[in-house]
Motif scaffolding. Sequence first.
Motif, PDB file in Angstrom:
ATOM      1  N   UNK A 211       0.844  -1.195   0.000  1.00  0.00           N
ATOM      2  CA  UNK A 211       0.000   0.000   0.000  1.00  0.00           C
ATOM      3  C   UNK A 211       0.876   1.240   0.000  1.00  0.00           C
ATOM      4  N   UNK A 212       1.082   1.847  -1.182  1.00  0.00           N
ATOM      5  CA  UNK A 212       1.837   3.099  -1.230  1.00  0.00           C
ATOM      6  C   UNK A 212       0.896   4.286  -1.041  1.00  0.00           C
ATOM      7  N   UNK A 213       1.269   5.200  -0.170  1.00  0.00           N
ATOM      8  CA  UNK A 213       0.431   6.380   0.041  1.00  0.00           C
ATOM      9  C   UNK A 213       1.246   7.625  -0.265  1.00  0.00           C
ATOM     10  N   UNK A 238       8.148   5.438   6.131  1.00  0.00           N
ATOM     11  CA  UNK A 238       8.129   6.590   5.248  1.00  0.00           C
ATOM     12  C   UNK A 238       8.660   6.177   3.876  1.00  0.00           C
ATOM     13  N   UNK A 239       8.275   6.902   2.852  1.00  0.00           N
ATOM     14  CA  UNK A 239       8.770   6.591   1.507  1.00  0.00           C
ATOM     15  C   UNK A 239      10.287   6.650   1.454  1.00  0.00           C
ATOM     16  N   UNK A 240      10.893   7.404   2.362  1.00  0.00           N
ATOM     17  CA  UNK A 240      12.357   7.504   2.446  1.00  0.00           C
ATOM     18  C   UNK A 240      12.984   6.268   3.098  1.00  0.00           C
ATOM     19  N   UNK A 241      12.151   5.413   3.694  1.00  0.00           N
ATOM     20  CA  UNK A 241      12.638   4.230   4.390  1.00  0.00           C
ATOM     21  C   UNK A 241      12.738   4.407   5.895  1.00  0.00           C
ATOM     22  N   UNK A 242      12.561   5.627   6.368  1.00  0.00           N
ATOM     23  CA  UNK A 242      12.633   5.886   7.805  1.00  0.00           C
ATOM     24  C   UNK A 242      11.337   5.475   8.499  1.00  0.00           C
ATOM     25  N   UNK A 243      11.419   5.310   9.808  1.00  0.00           N
ATOM     26  CA  UNK A 243      10.237   4.953  10.588  1.00  0.00           C
ATOM     27  C   UNK A 243       9.238   6.106  10.622  1.00  0.00           C
ATOM     28  N   UNK A 244       7.984   5.769  10.758  1.00  0.00           N
ATOM     29  CA  UNK A 244       6.952   6.777  10.961  1.00  0.00           C
ATOM     30  C   UNK A 244       7.110   7.369  12.358  1.00  0.00           C
ATOM     31  N   UNK A 245       6.816   8.660  12.490  1.00  0.00           N
ATOM     32  CA  UNK A 245       6.954   9.362  13.764  1.00  0.00           C
ATOM     33  C   UNK A 245       5.610  10.003  14.115  1.00  0.00           C
ATOM     34  N   UNK A 246       5.198   9.828  15.361  1.00  0.00           N
ATOM     35  CA  UNK A 246       3.929  10.388  15.827  1.00  0.00           C
ATOM     36  C   UNK A 246       4.169  11.409  16.930  1.00  0.00           C
ATOM     37  N   UNK A 247       3.256  12.357  17.030  1.00  0.00           N
ATOM     38  CA  UNK A 247       3.424  13.440  17.989  1.00  0.00           C
ATOM     39  C   UNK A 247       4.263  14.576  17.451  1.00  0.00           C
ATOM     40  N   UNK A 255       4.741  10.897   3.037  1.00  0.00           N
ATOM     41  CA  UNK A 255       4.348   9.775   2.190  1.00  0.00           C
ATOM     42  C   UNK A 255       4.926   8.491   2.786  1.00  0.00           C
ATOM     43  N   UNK A 256       4.190   7.399   2.635  1.00  0.00           N
ATOM     44  CA  UNK A 256       4.647   6.166   3.273  1.00  0.00           C
ATOM     45  C   UNK A 256       4.315   4.941   2.416  1.00  0.00           C
TER      46      UNK A 256
END
Length: 262
Positions: A211-213, A238-247, A255-256
Amino acid sequence: MSQADTIMSNPKLLSELVQLTSDAGDVILKIYHSDNFNVQNKLDESPVTAADLAAHHYIMAGLKRLTPSIPVVSEEDANSLSVAHNNTCYWLIDPLDGTKEFINKNGEFTVNLALIEANKPSFGLVGVPVANHVYWGGNRLGAFRQLQNQLEDASYIQCVKTQIPIRVLASKSHLNDATKQLIDQLGSSTLIQAGSSLKFIRIAEGLADYYPRLAPTCEWDTAAAQAVLEGAGGSVKQASGQSMVYGKADILNPHFIAMGLS
């Protein structure tokens, strides 16, 4: 012990949270079947209905009763955004994810409750009101699906290895040119369209692969279903390969890419 571990090790609390998610879905369905949606536009021009607000109030009251020490951020309370900046542990909820799907009456909307700890979703619940299903789980906690209203009926769910042709999910409301181009680059693929956080859930159940967003989402759109997908062995990066960050200071997600087992 994390709050997520505490919930998973407390059958009564877990059962009550699953029931809260299911009952919030029933609140939504009463309005869904009434045809009296009272649709309005927020400042960002996104729609909000009577069902969004009714579910918001129901969930807020339920979480205050069940986990009074954990503050809550809700899509339907702009003033609650500051909670994320001042707390390392909080609930992040989207009382009705897929408002456009709700208005279009296609059934593809969800109830999302995510527990955020140290800027990551550690536990999530996703309710599917029309199907009377609730999913929950988190990274290292497993992922589960309840088809009815009894916790003992829950079954374990898990991602599967990517199939060929790859089964690619895309939003019914946000299939833009960038996403189409990325899908074309994947080679042999089958396109599956779905609304709301159901796209993550389809991967968690082994019914889709990727699922690309590449269009805007907010943190409350993704957190709960990300936790379930990670519990099922999948990932959201993330589309960059990094982890998603919340807050974050900005509630918008980058993009993820969400996917199952490679």
